[in-house]
Scaffold this motif. Structure first.
Motif, mmCIF file in Angstrom:
data_model
loop_
_atom_site.group_PDB
_atom_site.id
_atom_site.type_symbol
_atom_site.label_atom_id
_atom_site.label_comp_id
_atom_site.label_asym_id
_atom_site.label_seq_id
_atom_site.Cartn_x
_atom_site.Cartn_y
_atom_site.Cartn_z
ATOM 1 N N ALA A 133 0.832 -1.214 0.000
ATOM 2 C CA ALA A 133 0.000 0.000 0.000
ATOM 3 C C ALA A 133 0.862 1.258 0.000
ATOM 4 C CB ALA A 133 -0.937 -0.001 1.204
ATOM 5 N N GLU A 134 1.995 1.220 0.671
ATOM 6 C CA GLU A 134 2.922 2.355 0.661
ATOM 7 C C GLU A 134 3.760 2.381 -0.607
ATOM 8 O OE1 GLU A 134 5.215 3.430 4.440
ATOM 9 O OE2 GLU A 134 4.534 1.363 4.812
ATOM 10 N N GLY A 135 4.171 1.217 -1.072
ATOM 11 C CA GLY A 135 5.125 1.126 -2.174
ATOM 12 C C GLY A 135 4.578 1.448 -3.542
ATOM 13 N N TRP A 136 3.352 0.997 -3.846
ATOM 14 C CA TRP A 136 2.825 1.201 -5.195
ATOM 15 C C TRP A 136 2.729 2.667 -5.603
ATOM 16 C CZ3 TRP A 136 3.850 -2.348 -8.268
ATOM 17 C CH2 TRP A 136 3.662 -3.687 -7.980
ATOM 18 N N PRO A 137 2.260 3.563 -4.744
ATOM 19 C CA PRO A 137 2.230 4.976 -5.169
ATOM 20 C C PRO A 137 3.629 5.529 -5.495
ATOM 21 C CG PRO A 137 0.796 4.662 -3.285
ATOM 22 C CD PRO A 137 1.563 3.382 -3.459
ATOM 23 N N PHE A 138 4.631 5.125 -4.733
ATOM 24 C CA PHE A 138 5.991 5.567 -5.052
ATOM 25 C C PHE A 138 6.465 4.947 -6.364
ATOM 26 C CE2 PHE A 138 6.227 6.454 -0.434
ATOM 27 C CZ PHE A 138 6.714 7.749 -0.501
ATOM 28 N N TYR A 139 6.030 3.709 -6.630
ATOM 29 C CA TYR A 139 6.441 3.024 -7.856
ATOM 30 C C TYR A 139 5.943 3.749 -9.098
ATOM 31 C CZ TYR A 139 7.422 -0.796 -11.082
ATOM 32 O OH TYR A 139 7.892 -1.550 -12.122
ATOM 33 N N GLU A 140 4.830 4.444 -8.992
ATOM 34 C CA GLU A 140 4.305 5.185 -10.139
ATOM 35 C C GLU A 140 5.286 6.247 -10.623
ATOM 36 O OE1 GLU A 140 1.499 4.677 -12.120
ATOM 37 O OE2 GLU A 140 1.666 2.796 -11.021
ATOM 38 N N ALA A 141 6.272 6.597 -9.821
ATOM 39 C CA ALA A 141 7.283 7.578 -10.238
ATOM 40 C C ALA A 141 8.043 7.100 -11.471
ATOM 41 C CB ALA A 141 8.261 7.851 -9.098
ATOM 42 N N ARG A 142 8.048 5.800 -11.706
ATOM 43 C CA ARG A 142 8.778 5.290 -12.871
ATOM 44 C C ARG A 142 8.186 5.816 -14.177
ATOM 45 N NH1 ARG A 142 4.592 2.098 -12.437
ATOM 46 N NH2 ARG A 142 3.996 0.641 -14.042
ATOM 47 N N MET A 143 6.919 6.174 -14.144
ATOM 48 C CA MET A 143 6.255 6.630 -15.357
ATOM 49 C C MET A 143 6.475 8.104 -15.655
ATOM 50 S SD MET A 143 4.992 4.131 -16.786
ATOM 51 C CE MET A 143 4.099 2.615 -16.729
ATOM 52 N N VAL A 144 7.014 8.839 -14.727
ATOM 53 C CA VAL A 144 7.239 10.261 -14.992
ATOM 54 C C VAL A 144 8.716 10.578 -15.126
ATOM 55 C CG1 VAL A 144 5.098 11.061 -13.936
ATOM 56 C CG2 VAL A 144 7.133 10.809 -12.522
ATOM 57 N N LYS A 145 9.560 9.555 -15.100
ATOM 58 C CA LYS A 145 10.997 9.749 -15.275
ATOM 59 C C LYS A 145 11.267 10.230 -16.700
ATOM 60 C CE LYS A 145 15.344 7.307 -15.420
ATOM 61 N NZ LYS A 145 15.952 6.019 -15.651
ATOM 62 N N PRO A 146 12.075 11.267 -16.839
ATOM 63 C CA PRO A 146 12.396 11.724 -18.193
ATOM 64 C C PRO A 146 13.124 10.623 -18.970
ATOM 65 C CG PRO A 146 13.232 13.249 -16.527
ATOM 66 C CD PRO A 146 12.715 12.047 -15.816
ATOM 67 N N GLY A 147 12.929 10.606 -20.260
ATOM 68 C CA GLY A 147 13.645 9.643 -21.084
ATOM 69 C C GLY A 147 12.778 8.482 -21.524
ATOM 70 N N HIS A 148 13.396 7.322 -21.584
ATOM 71 C CA HIS A 148 12.754 6.158 -22.186
ATOM 72 C C HIS A 148 11.675 5.508 -21.323
ATOM 73 C CE1 HIS A 148 15.935 4.434 -19.718
ATOM 74 N NE2 HIS A 148 15.243 3.310 -19.719
ATOM 75 N N ASN A 149 11.555 5.848 -20.065
ATOM 76 C CA ASN A 149 10.559 5.207 -19.200
ATOM 77 C C ASN A 149 9.273 6.009 -19.065
ATOM 78 O OD1 ASN A 149 12.135 3.017 -18.686
ATOM 79 N ND2 ASN A 149 12.980 3.812 -16.801
ATOM 80 N N ARG A 150 9.037 6.921 -19.964
ATOM 81 C CA ARG A 150 7.812 7.721 -19.860
ATOM 82 C C ARG A 150 6.586 6.843 -20.046
ATOM 83 N NH1 ARG A 150 10.186 12.307 -23.448
ATOM 84 N NH2 ARG A 150 10.014 10.605 -24.864
ATOM 85 N N LYS A 151 5.481 7.314 -19.481
ATOM 86 C CA LYS A 151 4.220 6.592 -19.584
ATOM 87 C C LYS A 151 3.783 6.567 -21.051
ATOM 88 C CE LYS A 151 1.009 6.803 -16.384
ATOM 89 N NZ LYS A 151 -0.050 7.306 -15.513
#
Length: 135
Positions: free
Chosen positions: A101-119
Motif C-alpha cells: 500500500a505504501e510502495g505502489w504509489p511511489f512506484y508510479e514515479a517510474r512513469m514520470v521519469k524523463p527519457g525512455h521510461n515515460r508513460k
C-alpha cells in the motif's frame, strides 16, 4: 592513532566533492563501512539527493532495510518531493518488504521519469486500482 587513521585523510580538510569521491571509491572497492561513514558525514554536513540515494543503495546492499528507507525519505528534496529516482528506489524497497500500500504509489514515479521510461499513450482507460464491482 591506529594505522587506518594515519592513512585516511582528515575529512575536515577536504571539500564535499573530495569526500564524495572517497565515498564512491570506497563503495566501488567494497569497503562498505568506510563508504557508509563518508556518505553519512556528507549527509550530515552537506545533504544532497545524490548522497542520500547512494547511501540508501549501500544500506540496501547491507540489508539494513530501515536505515535505507530513512536515507531515501530524508533524500527526497523538500523543493521537489516528486524526485522520480529516489521515489522509485524507495518503492522498490517498500515492495520488497511487502509494504504494498505504501510502495505502489511511489512506484508510479517510474512513469514520470524523463527519457525512455515515460508513460506510454494508451488507447484505453488506465486502470486505477479501484475495486471491480460485479455486474
Amino acid at each position: 592513532m591506529t594505522p587506518a587513521d594515519a592513512q585516511e585523510p582528515k575529512l575536515k580538510n577536504l571539500t564535499a566533492l573530495e569526500v564524495w569521491d572517497l565515498a564512491v571509491a570506497a563503495q566501488e572497492a567494497g569497503r562498505l563501512p568506510e563508504a557508509e561513514r563518508l556518505y553519512r558525514t556528507l549527509q550530515a554536513t552537506r545533504p544532497t539527493a545524490a548522497t542520500g540515494l547512494n547511501l540508501g543503495l549501500l544500506l540496501e546492499d547491507e540489508r539494513q532495510w530501515s536505515d535505507a528507507e530513512a536515507a531515501y525519505r530524508e533524500a527526497l528534496p523538500a523543493d521537489d518531493p516528486a524526485d522520480q529516482i529516489i521515489r522509485r528506489h524507495l518503492a522498490f524497497l517498500l515492495l520488497r518488504l511487502g509494504r504494498y500500500a505504501e510502495g505502489w504509489p511511489f512506484y508510479e514515479a517510474r512513469m514520470v521519469k524523463p527519457g525512455h521510461n515515460r508513460k506510454p499513450p494508451l488507447s484505453f482507460p488506465e486502470w486505477r486500482a479501484s475495486r471491480w464491482a460485479p455486474s
